[in-house]
Design a protein around this motif. Structure first.
Motif, PDB file in Angstrom:
ATOM      1  N   THR A  82      45.412  42.190  31.800  1.00 47.94           N
ATOM      2  CA  THR A  82      45.793  41.862  33.084  1.00 47.94           C
ATOM      3  C   THR A  82      44.742  41.702  33.893  1.00 47.94           C
ATOM      4  O   THR A  82      44.602  40.909  34.844  1.00 47.94           O
ATOM      5  N   ALA A  83      43.971  42.985  33.974  1.00 47.28           N
ATOM      6  CA  ALA A  83      42.912  42.768  35.005  1.00 47.28           C
ATOM      7  C   ALA A  83      41.762  41.764  34.796  1.00 47.28           C
ATOM      8  O   ALA A  83      41.226  41.289  35.727  1.00 47.28           O
ATOM      9  N   THR A  84      41.495  41.646  33.542  1.00 46.97           N
ATOM     10  CA  THR A  84      40.704  40.594  33.085  1.00 46.97           C
ATOM     11  C   THR A  84      41.241  39.022  33.537  1.00 46.97           C
ATOM     12  O   THR A  84      40.274  38.381  33.983  1.00 46.97           O
ATOM     13  N   ALA A  85      42.260  38.932  33.381  1.00 46.48           N
ATOM     14  CA  ALA A  85      42.928  37.536  33.668  1.00 46.48           C
ATOM     15  C   ALA A  85      42.958  37.429  35.119  1.00 46.48           C
ATOM     16  O   ALA A  85      42.743  36.395  35.673  1.00 46.48           O
ATOM     17  N   ALA A  86      43.090  38.556  36.038  1.00 47.68           N
ATOM     18  CA  ALA A  86      43.160  38.310  37.468  1.00 47.68           C
ATOM     19  C   ALA A  86      41.738  37.811  37.895  1.00 47.68           C
ATOM     20  O   ALA A  86      41.811  37.043  38.836  1.00 47.68           O
ATOM     21  N   VAL A  87      40.551  38.402  37.430  1.00 48.10           N
ATOM     22  CA  VAL A  87      39.189  37.671  37.371  1.00 48.10           C
ATOM     23  C   VAL A  87      39.253  36.285  37.546  1.00 48.10           C
ATOM     24  O   VAL A  87      38.826  35.496  38.476  1.00 48.10           O
ATOM     25  N   GLU A  88      39.781  35.682  36.428  1.00 48.40           N
ATOM     26  CA  GLU A  88      39.911  34.247  36.397  1.00 48.40           C
ATOM     27  C   GLU A  88      40.815  33.474  37.226  1.00 48.40           C
ATOM     28  O   GLU A  88      40.623  32.537  37.888  1.00 48.40           O
ATOM     29  N   GLU A  89      41.964  34.243  37.648  1.00 45.11           N
ATOM     30  CA  GLU A  89      43.054  33.702  38.355  1.00 45.11           C
ATOM     31  C   GLU A  89      42.529  33.535  39.844  1.00 45.11           C
ATOM     32  O   GLU A  89      42.680  32.588  40.482  1.00 45.11           O
ATOM     33  N   GLY A  98      45.624  28.133  48.096  1.00 42.25           N
ATOM     34  CA  GLY A  98      46.381  27.093  47.600  1.00 42.25           C
ATOM     35  C   GLY A  98      47.064  27.602  46.426  1.00 42.25           C
ATOM     36  O   GLY A  98      46.916  28.820  45.932  1.00 42.25           O
ATOM     37  N   SER A  99      47.676  26.764  45.623  1.00 42.85           N
ATOM     38  CA  SER A  99      48.523  27.202  44.445  1.00 42.85           C
ATOM     39  C   SER A  99      47.574  27.335  43.219  1.00 42.85           C
ATOM     40  O   SER A  99      48.288  27.435  42.100  1.00 42.85           O
ATOM     41  N   GLY A 100      46.291  26.963  43.127  1.00 43.60           N
ATOM     42  CA  GLY A 100      45.473  27.028  41.899  1.00 43.60           C
ATOM     43  C   GLY A 100      44.778  25.713  41.388  1.00 43.60           C
ATOM     44  O   GLY A 100      44.764  24.862  42.451  1.00 43.60           O
TER      45      GLY A 100
END
Length: 103
Positions: A82-89, A98-100
């Motif tokens: 989850t923390a790793t994915a948050a970096v990419e997000e 914005g929305s991404g």
């Protein structure tokens, strides 16, 4: 890794030999200069522990944006996913909230 051996078929002699050869190939390569920005994500903890071990986390000498996430090499994509994915997000989010990516 050895705790997970049964989930990945097992470490037979041919698999270990292939892993060794793969490591040799990587050591003989040096990345060329990049023109794109580099996001270097590494775990906050070393996978090696004990008094006789050095910090064995990866390093990146070229220009980069460093980010550390909780865990070690083995938990980076499991317990700390989850923390790793948050970096990419955060990286994919456009300036101004914005929305991404792709919007």
């Amino acid at each position: 890794m050895l705790d997970r051996e049964d989930r990945f078929v097992g470490f037979s002699a041919p698999r270990l030999a292939a892993m060794s050869r793969h490591s040799e190939l990587i050591l003989d390569r040096s990345p060329r200069a990049l023109t794109a920005p580099v996001l270097f994500v590494r775990p906050a903890e070393s996978f090696a522990s004990g008094a006789a071990t050095d910090d064995r986390r990866a390093t990146w000498d070229a220009e980069h944006t460093p980010r550390e996430v909780p865990g070690n090499d083995f938990t980076l994509l499991e317990e700390s996913a989850t923390a790793t994915a948050a970096v990419e997000e955060r990286l994919a989010a456009p300036p101004g909230g914005g929305s991404g990516a792709g919007t």
